[in-house]
Scaffold this active site. Sequence first.
Site, PDB file in Angstrom:
ATOM      1  N   HIS A  17       4.971  -9.541  -6.857  1.00 57.53           N
ATOM      2  CA  HIS A  17       4.550 -10.879  -7.285  1.00 57.53           C
ATOM      3  C   HIS A  17       3.556 -11.537  -6.341  1.00 57.53           C
ATOM      4  CE1 HIS A  17       8.535 -11.154  -9.739  1.00 57.53           C
ATOM      5  NE2 HIS A  17       7.633 -10.387 -10.285  1.00 57.53           N
ATOM      6  N   HIS A 104      18.938  -0.615  -7.020  1.00 52.80           N
ATOM      7  CA  HIS A 104      17.550  -0.988  -6.736  1.00 52.80           C
ATOM      8  C   HIS A 104      17.390  -1.054  -5.219  1.00 52.80           C
ATOM      9  CE1 HIS A 104      13.550  -2.475  -7.532  1.00 52.80           C
ATOM     10  NE2 HIS A 104      13.764  -2.369  -8.834  1.00 52.80           N
ATOM     11  N   ASP A 352      11.274  -1.888 -17.587  1.00 53.36           N
ATOM     12  CA  ASP A 352      11.082  -0.669 -18.368  1.00 53.36           C
ATOM     13  C   ASP A 352      12.445  -0.072 -18.706  1.00 53.36           C
ATOM     14  OD1 ASP A 352       8.106  -0.004 -18.305  1.00 53.36           O
ATOM     15  OD2 ASP A 352       8.497  -0.383 -16.179  1.00 53.36           O
TER      16      ASP A 352
HETATM   17  C1  LIG Z   1       6.274   3.303 -13.682  1.00 53.87           C
HETATM   18  C2  LIG Z   1       7.546   2.776 -13.093  1.00 53.87           C
HETATM   19  C3  LIG Z   1       8.110   1.629 -13.632  1.00 53.87           C
HETATM   20  C4  LIG Z   1       9.287   1.122 -13.121  1.00 53.87           C
HETATM   21  N1  LIG Z   1       9.852   0.028 -13.723  1.00 53.87           N
HETATM   22  C5  LIG Z   1      11.056  -0.414 -13.283  1.00 53.87           C
HETATM   23  C6  LIG Z   1      11.696  -1.498 -13.934  1.00 53.87           C
HETATM   24  O1  LIG Z   1      11.170  -2.062 -14.905  1.00 53.87           O
HETATM   25  N2  LIG Z   1      12.902  -1.903 -13.466  1.00 53.87           N
HETATM   26  C7  LIG Z   1      13.505  -1.297 -12.398  1.00 53.87           C
HETATM   27  O2  LIG Z   1      14.590  -1.665 -12.028  1.00 53.87           O
HETATM   28  N3  LIG Z   1      12.920  -0.279 -11.762  1.00 53.87           N
HETATM   29  C8  LIG Z   1      11.712   0.181 -12.176  1.00 53.87           C
HETATM   30  N4  LIG Z   1      11.104   1.210 -11.522  1.00 53.87           N
HETATM   31  C9  LIG Z   1      11.774   1.808 -10.383  1.00 53.87           C
HETATM   32  C10 LIG Z   1      11.793   0.970  -9.134  1.00 53.87           C
HETATM   33  O3  LIG Z   1      10.489   0.716  -8.707  1.00 53.87           O
HETATM   34  C11 LIG Z   1      12.624   1.742  -8.091  1.00 53.87           C
HETATM   35  O4  LIG Z   1      13.543   2.527  -8.712  1.00 53.87           O
HETATM   36  C12 LIG Z   1      13.410   0.862  -7.221  1.00 53.87           C
HETATM   37  O5  LIG Z   1      12.535   0.217  -6.353  1.00 53.87           O
HETATM   38  C13 LIG Z   1      14.432   1.597  -6.362  1.00 53.87           C
HETATM   39  O6  LIG Z   1      13.819   2.550  -5.592  1.00 53.87           O
HETATM   40  P1  LIG Z   1      14.213   4.093  -5.736  1.00 53.87           P
HETATM   41  O7  LIG Z   1      14.604   4.319  -7.171  1.00 53.87           O
HETATM   42  O8  LIG Z   1      12.954   4.801  -5.443  1.00 53.87           O
HETATM   43  O9  LIG Z   1      15.333   4.365  -4.823  1.00 53.87           O
HETATM   44  C14 LIG Z   1       9.918   1.734 -12.013  1.00 53.87           C
HETATM   45  C15 LIG Z   1       9.330   2.868 -11.457  1.00 53.87           C
HETATM   46  C16 LIG Z   1       8.156   3.400 -11.979  1.00 53.87           C
HETATM   47  C17 LIG Z   1       7.565   4.630 -11.379  1.00 53.87           C
END
Ligand SMILES: Cc1cc2nc3c(=O)[nH]c(=O)nc-3n(C[C@H](O)[C@H](O)[C@H](O)COP(=O)(O)O)c2cc1C
Length: 411
Positions: A17, A104, A352
């Site tokens: 943000h 997260h 997503d």
């Molecule tokens: C293209 C893309 C979109 C993402 N959208 C979301 C989202 O809408 N909500 C969410 O909780 N995590 C989303 N993520 C994942 C988070 O960025 C990530 O899972 C979170 O920061 C935790 O980190 P880790 O899963 O790598 O441990 C997305 C990841 C990618 C690659």
Amino acid sequence: MSTFGTLFRVTTYGESHCASVGAIIDGCPPGLELSPSDIQTQLSRRRPGQSNLTTPRDEKDLVQLQSGVELGVTLGTPIGLLVRNEDHRPKDYSETDLYPRPSHADYTYLEKYGVKASSGGGRSSARETIGRVAAGAIAERYLKIAYGVEIVAFVSSVGKIALPATAARAGADTDDDDTDDALSPEFRALLGNVTREEVDRFPTRCPHAETSERMTQRIIRAKDAQDSIGGTVTCVVRRVPRGLGEPVFDKFEAALAHAMLSIPATKAFEIGSGFRGTEVPGSKHNDAFVRRADGRLGTATNWSGGVQGGITNGEDIYFRVGFKSPATISQAQATAQYDGTPGSLAARGRHDPCVVPRAVPIVEAMAALVVMDQLLIQNSRKAAAALLPPITTLPPTMVVPSAPAAEEDEL
Ligand SMILES: Cc1cc2nc3c(=O)[nH]c(=O)nc-3n(C[C@H](O)[C@H](O)[C@H](O)COP(=O)(O)O)c2cc1C
């Protein structure tokens, strides 16, 4: 840290943000023709709000070239890339002032830095990947022009629904030595021919109509249940020169794994036969050498995924990346607040339900960054060796006939 690469060096910046996100690229060769549209195509494939399968956050993600390019040509100086954050709504996230979102990055970022962004995923947000995708598009452009390299990724599974050509073999739990090649004829054809245009005909980015439709229904089912679902992305890189990879710690597949597992939400990486390579004996797993039309060695099969000893062998490189189900779901979950008070979190905000359709260009970008960096390293080694007189004192088993300089056709 936020910098990736040794000679093609990319530093990304930005949070979910803040005012803008982007990257600085140092080490891009001078003289490359480059316009914003070369970068925008991949950014638009990554952007949110593309379909009802992705987050409705509506960002145009228009790239602004800040430096390093003049009159459409790279100068060899650092390239600055900037994309404004426009459609952010910090108030959506107020309940996460109380609750770290389960699975997260809220809790770990706070523990690590002692302070964190007030809203959204901060630095862990997929907004950060804009800088990677923009930088990857530049690397890819160079690789395409200079070497004809092609990089195509596609969605190979969503939840338990897999593209037929990549699905696990039936009877895989039997203890016999017979097996098909890791690459079924359909999978070989897919790896050899699939294009981005074919991938983009489907909102899921799975290039198989029937499977794509089942994946769509699976993602919508998750979304309707205020839940989420994971999946895998498969990527093929064609026409990569032989000899890339820096054993021992920066073997080509180690660099790829590093790159891929740095993408948010990744949980798994496998190259070539991957875990299937553990199931068959060496007599079936080995890639026998054959003479190619140009007289050089190739392999009859490609269980290795184009990499042996951590060095590319000229065959197609293919690998698969596993993405977890996104953590932020609006279904109520029993969890605890930062102070340990038990409670229930139903996360608001726009998220997503499944990340893999949008992850496709991110995987392609990180693959391009690895190939580009390793190529520049190998080129510098070759350039230094080429200044030495030919080796005449070693037996022929130890040295390529006219090495190191003249006959090297690829590097
Ligand atoms: C293209 C893309 C979109 C993402 N959208 C979301 C989202 O809408 N909500 C969410 O909780 N995590 C989303 N993520 C994942 C988070 O960025 C990530 O899972 C979170 O920061 C935790 O980190 P880790 O899963 O790598 O441990 C997305 C990841 C990618 C690659």
